[in-house]
Design a protein around this motif. Structure first.
Motif, PDB file in Angstrom:
ATOM      1  N   SER A   1      35.917  61.406  49.751  1.00 19.95           N
ATOM      2  CA  SER A   1      36.465  61.893  51.011  1.00 19.95           C
ATOM      3  C   SER A   1      37.985  62.045  50.949  1.00 19.95           C
ATOM      4  O   SER A   1      38.565  62.925  51.583  1.00 19.95           O
ATOM      5  N   LYS A   2      38.638  61.191  50.158  1.00 18.79           N
ATOM      6  CA  LYS A   2      40.094  61.234  50.034  1.00 18.79           C
ATOM      7  C   LYS A   2      40.556  61.914  48.748  1.00 18.79           C
ATOM      8  O   LYS A   2      41.734  62.275  48.621  1.00 18.79           O
ATOM      9  N   GLY A   3      39.641  62.051  47.790  1.00 19.13           N
ATOM     10  CA  GLY A   3      40.022  62.627  46.510  1.00 19.13           C
ATOM     11  C   GLY A   3      40.918  61.718  45.696  1.00 19.13           C
ATOM     12  O   GLY A   3      41.737  62.186  44.898  1.00 19.13           O
ATOM     13  N   THR A   4      40.761  60.392  45.875  1.00 17.45           N
ATOM     14  CA  THR A   4      41.611  59.429  45.174  1.00 17.45           C
ATOM     15  C   THR A   4      40.761  58.419  44.407  1.00 17.45           C
ATOM     16  O   THR A   4      39.580  58.234  44.699  1.00 17.45           O
ATOM     17  N   TRP A   5      41.404  57.754  43.445  1.00 22.44           N
ATOM     18  CA  TRP A   5      40.746  56.729  42.642  1.00 22.44           C
ATOM     19  C   TRP A   5      41.404  55.378  42.888  1.00 22.44           C
ATOM     20  O   TRP A   5      42.629  55.289  43.045  1.00 22.44           O
ATOM     21  N   SER A   6      40.602  54.329  42.909  1.00 18.76           N
ATOM     22  CA  SER A   6      41.121  52.968  42.964  1.00 18.76           C
ATOM     23  C   SER A   6      40.713  52.248  41.678  1.00 18.76           C
ATOM     24  O   SER A   6      39.755  52.639  41.009  1.00 18.76           O
ATOM     25  N   ALA A   7      41.456  51.221  41.336  1.00 15.35           N
ATOM     26  CA  ALA A   7      41.230  50.508  40.086  1.00 15.35           C
ATOM     27  C   ALA A   7      40.803  49.074  40.347  1.00 15.35           C
ATOM     28  O   ALA A   7      41.415  48.370  41.160  1.00 15.35           O
ATOM     29  N   HIS A   8      39.742  48.640  39.659  1.00 16.24           N
ATOM     30  CA  HIS A   8      39.290  47.250  39.714  1.00 16.24           C
ATOM     31  C   HIS A   8      39.271  46.742  38.276  1.00 16.24           C
ATOM     32  O   HIS A   8      38.596  47.323  37.428  1.00 16.24           O
ATOM     33  N   ILE A   9      39.978  45.681  38.016  1.00 16.09           N
ATOM     34  CA  ILE A   9      40.127  45.188  36.650  1.00 16.09           C
ATOM     35  C   ILE A   9      39.105  44.096  36.370  1.00 16.09           C
ATOM     36  O   ILE A   9      38.948  43.157  37.148  1.00 16.09           O
ATOM     37  N   ALA A  10      38.378  44.235  35.268  1.00 11.95           N
ATOM     38  CA  ALA A  10      37.462  43.174  34.847  1.00 11.95           C
ATOM     39  C   ALA A  10      38.272  41.945  34.453  1.00 11.95           C
ATOM     40  O   ALA A  10      39.167  42.026  33.615  1.00 11.95           O
ATOM     41  N   ARG A  11      37.971  40.817  35.067  1.00 15.24           N
ATOM     42  CA  ARG A  11      38.744  39.606  34.803  1.00 15.24           C
ATOM     43  C   ARG A  11      38.625  39.150  33.351  1.00 15.24           C
ATOM     44  O   ARG A  11      39.525  38.493  32.819  1.00 15.24           O
TER      45      ARG A  11
ATOM     46  N   GLY B   1      30.277  41.930  42.981  1.00 17.86           N
ATOM     47  CA  GLY B   1      30.564  40.877  43.945  1.00 17.86           C
ATOM     48  C   GLY B   1      31.700  41.319  44.850  1.00 17.86           C
ATOM     49  O   GLY B   1      32.759  41.711  44.359  1.00 17.86           O
ATOM     50  N   GLU B   2      31.459  41.332  46.130  1.00 14.82           N
ATOM     51  CA  GLU B   2      32.457  41.788  47.097  1.00 14.82           C
ATOM     52  C   GLU B   2      32.945  43.201  46.789  1.00 14.82           C
ATOM     53  O   GLU B   2      34.127  43.526  46.886  1.00 14.82           O
ATOM     54  N   GLY B   3      31.980  44.036  46.363  1.00 12.11           N
ATOM     55  CA  GLY B   3      32.282  45.445  46.151  1.00 12.11           C
ATOM     56  C   GLY B   3      32.915  45.767  44.824  1.00 12.11           C
ATOM     57  O   GLY B   3      33.235  46.923  44.547  1.00 12.11           O
ATOM     58  N   ALA B   4      33.106  44.797  43.945  1.00 12.21           N
ATOM     59  CA  ALA B   4      33.749  45.065  42.660  1.00 12.21           C
ATOM     60  C   ALA B   4      33.002  44.324  41.555  1.00 12.21           C
ATOM     61  O   ALA B   4      32.166  43.465  41.813  1.00 12.21           O
ATOM     62  N   TRP B   5      33.310  44.695  40.313  1.00 15.87           N
ATOM     63  CA  TRP B   5      32.730  44.026  39.161  1.00 15.87           C
ATOM     64  C   TRP B   5      33.843  43.245  38.491  1.00 15.87           C
ATOM     65  O   TRP B   5      34.893  43.791  38.156  1.00 15.87           O
ATOM     66  N   THR B   6      33.641  41.951  38.297  1.00 20.92           N
ATOM     67  CA  THR B   6      34.745  41.125  37.816  1.00 20.92           C
ATOM     68  C   THR B   6      34.425  40.451  36.484  1.00 20.92           C
ATOM     69  O   THR B   6      35.015  40.782  35.463  1.00 20.92           O
ATOM     70  N   SER B   7      33.482  39.512  36.475  1.00 17.45           N
ATOM     71  CA  SER B   7      33.170  38.763  35.261  1.00 17.45           C
ATOM     72  C   SER B   7      31.730  39.013  34.840  1.00 17.45           C
ATOM     73  O   SER B   7      30.856  39.258  35.675  1.00 17.45           O
ATOM     74  N   SER B   8      31.488  38.925  33.538  1.00 16.19           N
ATOM     75  CA  SER B   8      30.193  39.312  32.988  1.00 16.19           C
ATOM     76  C   SER B   8      29.387  38.120  32.498  1.00 16.19           C
ATOM     77  O   SER B   8      29.916  37.036  32.239  1.00 16.19           O
ATOM     78  N   THR B   9      28.079  38.354  32.360  1.00 13.40           N
ATOM     79  CA  THR B   9      27.190  37.475  31.613  1.00 13.40           C
ATOM     80  C   THR B   9      26.620  38.298  30.469  1.00 13.40           C
ATOM     81  O   THR B   9      26.702  39.532  30.473  1.00 13.40           O
TER      82      THR B   9
END
Length: 298
Positions: A76-86, A120-128
């Motif tokens: 809708s905004k044509g923008t990207w946000s960044a979520h960093i894997a911990r 988790g809470e809309g983002a991906w953080t730590s893996s198994t």
């Protein structure tokens, strides 16, 4: 549908709105480019892109770069946000990604492991880790991964591996006229009963169901001086049509297959027993189309 193409040759993501019948293609924005190497996503600079995913539920377009950043597109905004894997620091050589019901699976050839990221809470953080204790799998040579509840891996030597809950499952392939060669993509989902394989070395697309393989696009072509089939570019009924190094597959909501045809720098579409060059290939020349997504794919 909305069609997204990852062009690794230029490290760009393109977006097109495509008429189901194929003749109408609208790049959005005007040049179709929605993400490229060097762009800014928040305070992050976009690096080399590993893969492109459409994540359900919620309908989210996610690109992943080698720095361990999950990039999410707001259409809708044509923008990207960044979520960093911990835990991105532990990545060794992540080469592939896919998702299953909101969970991301990243294949790390350096670790010989598949990393599972649960949102988790809309983002991906730590893996198994995916593979069960004591299961050792050599992931070198794995070209693609798909999940339908089980994990399917396609290797460059033509072999297909199958896993359930992190453990290998025996797989016998029958009725194959030509051995698989350089299997570079495998596609399935929880919504379909088939496994589609991009058999790049033989310039064919195969369908695997209940252990039986059939060829659904591409045919035998003359061989070069080294004995390899050359492939080609020809539209028409599947018995006559030609591909050249198909490297990715997706399925639209109406059931047609979209094929990233690397050797022809084109997107091809398989529908109604015929193969055609997709109209967007003339709209935007593609350098190395290695990933294709049809949003809402069945």
């Amino acid at each position: 549908p909305d069609v997204y193409v990852l062009d690794r040759g230029t490290s760009r993501v393109y977006h097109y709105i495509v008429n189901d019948a194929g003749p109408s293609v609208t790049p959005t924005p005007a040049d179709g480019i929605i993400l490229k190497f060097g762009d800014k996503a928040g305070d992050r600079t976009v690096g080399d892109l590993i893969d492109l995913l459409w994540v359900e539920p919620g309908g989210r377009l996610i690109a992943i770069d080698k720095a361990g950043v999950f990039l999410e597109y707001d259409q809708s905004k044509g923008t990207w946000s960044a979520h960093i894997a911990r835990d991105a620091a532990k990545w060794s050589r992540v080469t592939l990604a896919t998702n299953y019901i909101g969970t991301l699976y990243l294949l790390d050839q350096g670790l010989n492991q598949i990393l599972r990221y649960v949102a988790g809470e809309g983002a991906w953080t730590s893996s198994t880790t995916y593979f069960a204790p004591g299961v050792n799998v050599d992931l070198a040579g794995v070209n693609d991964m798909a999940i339908d509840g089980e994990v399917w891996l396609a290797r460059g030597d033509g072999s297909i591996a199958r896993f359930n809950q992190g453990k290998p499952v025996d797989l016998t392939i029958r009725d194959l006229d030509t051995p698989l060669s350089k299997s570079v993509a495998v596609f399935t989902s929880e919504k379909i009963n088939n496994i589609y394989i991009a058999d790049a070395g033989n310039h064919r697309v195969r369908q695997l169901r209940d252990g039986r393989v059939t060829t659904i696009a591409g045919r035998e072509t003359p061989r070069d001086e080294l004995g390899f089939e050359q492939g080609g570019h020809q539209d028409g009924p599947v018995a006559q049509a030609l591909l050249k190094c198909p490297v990715d597959i997706d399925r639209t909501p109406t059931g047609e297959l979209l094929i990233a045809d690397l050797g022809n720098h084109a997107l091809r579409r398989l529908v109604g027993g015929a193969l055609a060059t997709h109209a967007l290939s003339s709209t935007q020349p593609l350098s190395a189309p290695t990933g294709v997504l049809a949003v809402g794919s069945a």
